[in-house]
Design an enzyme around this catalytic site. Structure first.
Site, PDB file in Angstrom:
ATOM      1  N   HIS A 111     -14.844  29.823  12.356  1.00 40.96           N
ATOM      2  CA  HIS A 111     -13.806  29.669  13.463  1.00 40.96           C
ATOM      3  C   HIS A 111     -12.575  30.242  13.224  1.00 40.96           C
ATOM      4  O   HIS A 111     -11.651  30.469  14.151  1.00 40.96           O
ATOM      5  CB  HIS A 111     -14.015  28.105  14.024  1.00 40.96           C
ATOM      6  N   ASP A 135     -20.455  27.271   9.924  1.00 39.42           N
ATOM      7  CA  ASP A 135     -19.017  27.494  10.030  1.00 39.42           C
ATOM      8  C   ASP A 135     -18.322  27.981   8.861  1.00 39.42           C
ATOM      9  O   ASP A 135     -17.499  27.743   8.383  1.00 39.42           O
ATOM     10  CB  ASP A 135     -18.019  26.211  10.482  1.00 39.42           C
ATOM     11  N   SER A 172      -7.411  25.024   7.721  1.00 40.96           N
ATOM     12  CA  SER A 172      -8.998  25.624   7.823  1.00 40.96           C
ATOM     13  C   SER A 172      -9.371  26.672   7.088  1.00 40.96           C
ATOM     14  O   SER A 172      -8.585  27.735   6.972  1.00 40.96           O
ATOM     15  CB  SER A 172      -9.172  26.122   9.279  1.00 40.96           C
TER      16      SER A 172
END
Length: 363
Positions: free
Chosen positions: A97, A127, A206
């Site tokens: 992402h 992911d 992230s």
């Protein structure tokens, strides 16, 4: 009298001297002394940060936009995140992402040198993405790889990243839960055995590493559970045991070969409203594994009435009550495996053999 005067003089001098010493002692409390030595656990944390920071990179996601007035095509920053160096061949691992929708990607190393990055491959379901940069090998510091199978709730963990585009930051905490399950933001497919931590994970973290107290990688920081978007004490990391296999496939083949049944199924709520348990097949294309095996899709009769398709109740004897159960079972299978799918067709059950195939649009 002379003797008395001498005694008074000596007493006053002694008193003055003692007061002077008292003033010096009290004043010395305000003098900044040399810094206290750090405790052993503090030293270990500082050393862990210093040793692992060179492995953590900053990723900028650039997207193409057209200026509304001049119609010039511009590249504007769409987002950013963290990543880490996997090997000396220039492979960098991050979350999918973080790079989604990018026209160009830039990777900034710890020494602030920036390089254009190419996408080697990605796995939307888990992911995970792998990039590659053409940086000198002496600038690439691969992160030490640990294992996540023997983690324990309560052990210390450390998250390094670039939240909000700042320089490298460190947050610490403990593992607050194991074997959690979250959904992939891209496909909704469940990611299992996820690590839950109370180490602050903000949006820019992230793709960054989660480390154990030895400085070994045990997970990729991927998500926070927070209505406001800021860290609220619940963060999730994809375990390194899951990541390792995915990265190896992406580096070798540029894609992950994951088996599918080749069906579209109804939302779990729709099946529950019918008072049934299982996965309702909405569509099973004839060129897919389920279609070839003869699974029946949902359709309408000539009068427009809905005829329910097969409802999958188990695969290889393992009970299926919803879509997550089905995905979990398929994740344990391989492409080419023959599985027995038990379905509820009308008012009777049937067992249908299906040969699993790879996802056709995986890249």
């Amino acid at each position: 009298s002379a003797l008395d005067s001498l005694l008074v003089l000596c007493a006053s001098l002694a008193l003055s001297f003692s007061l002077f010493l008292a003033d010096v002692d009290s004043a010395s409390a305000f003098v900044v002394s040399t810094p206290r030595k750090l405790q052993s656990d503090e030293l270990a944390t500082v050393r862990l940060f210093q040793e692992n920071t060179p492995s953590v990179v900053y990723i900028t996601n650039l997207a193409v936009r057209q200026d509304a007035f001049t119609l010039d095509v511009l590249e504007v920053p769409q987002g950013s995140g963290s990543g880490f160096v996997w090997d000396t061949n220039g492979h960098v691992v991050t979350n999918y992402h973080v790079i989604r929708g990018a026209s160009d990607l830039k990777v900034t190393l710890a020494d602030q040198t920036a390089y254009d990055a190419k996408v080697v491959g990605f796995d939307q379901d888990k992911d995970v993405a792998v990039l590659r940069v053409d940086a000198p090998k002496d600038k690439l510091r691969p992160i030490p790889i640990g294992i996540s199978a023997d983690l324990l709730v309560g052990q210390k963990v450390y998250a390094i990243g670039n939240p909000f585009g700042l320089d490298h930051t460190l947050t610490t905490g403990v593992i607050s839960g194991l074997r959690r399950e979250i959904s992939s933001a891209a496909t909704g497919r469940p990611i299992q055995d996820v690590i839950q931590t109370d180490a602050a994970i903000n949006p820019g973290n992230s793709g960054g590493p989660l480390l154990d107290s030895s400085g070994n990688l045990i997970g990729i920081n991927t998500a926070i559970y927070s209505p406001s978007g800021a860290s609220s004490g619940v963060g999730f990391s994809i375990p390194v045991d899951t990541v390792g296999g995915i990265v190896d496939q992406l580096v070798r083949f540029g894609k992950v070969t994951r088996p599918i049944l080749g069906i579209k199924f109804a939302p779990d709520q729709s099946v529950e409203q019918l008072g049934l348990s299982g996965v309702l097949v909405l569509d099973a294309p004839m060129n897919g594994p389920a279609g070839k095996a003869g699974l029946q899709p949902t359709k309408r009769d000539p009068y427009g009435r809905l005829i329910l398709g097969d409802i999958i109740t188990s695969v290889n004897g393992k009970k299926v009550t919803n879509g997550s159960d089905l995905y979990r079972i398929l994740d344990q299978c391989k492409v080419g495996d023959a599985v027995t799918v038990e379905v509820l067709r009308g008012d009777h059950k049937e067992k249908i053999p299906v040969i699993l195939e790879p996802k056709p649009d995986e890249s």
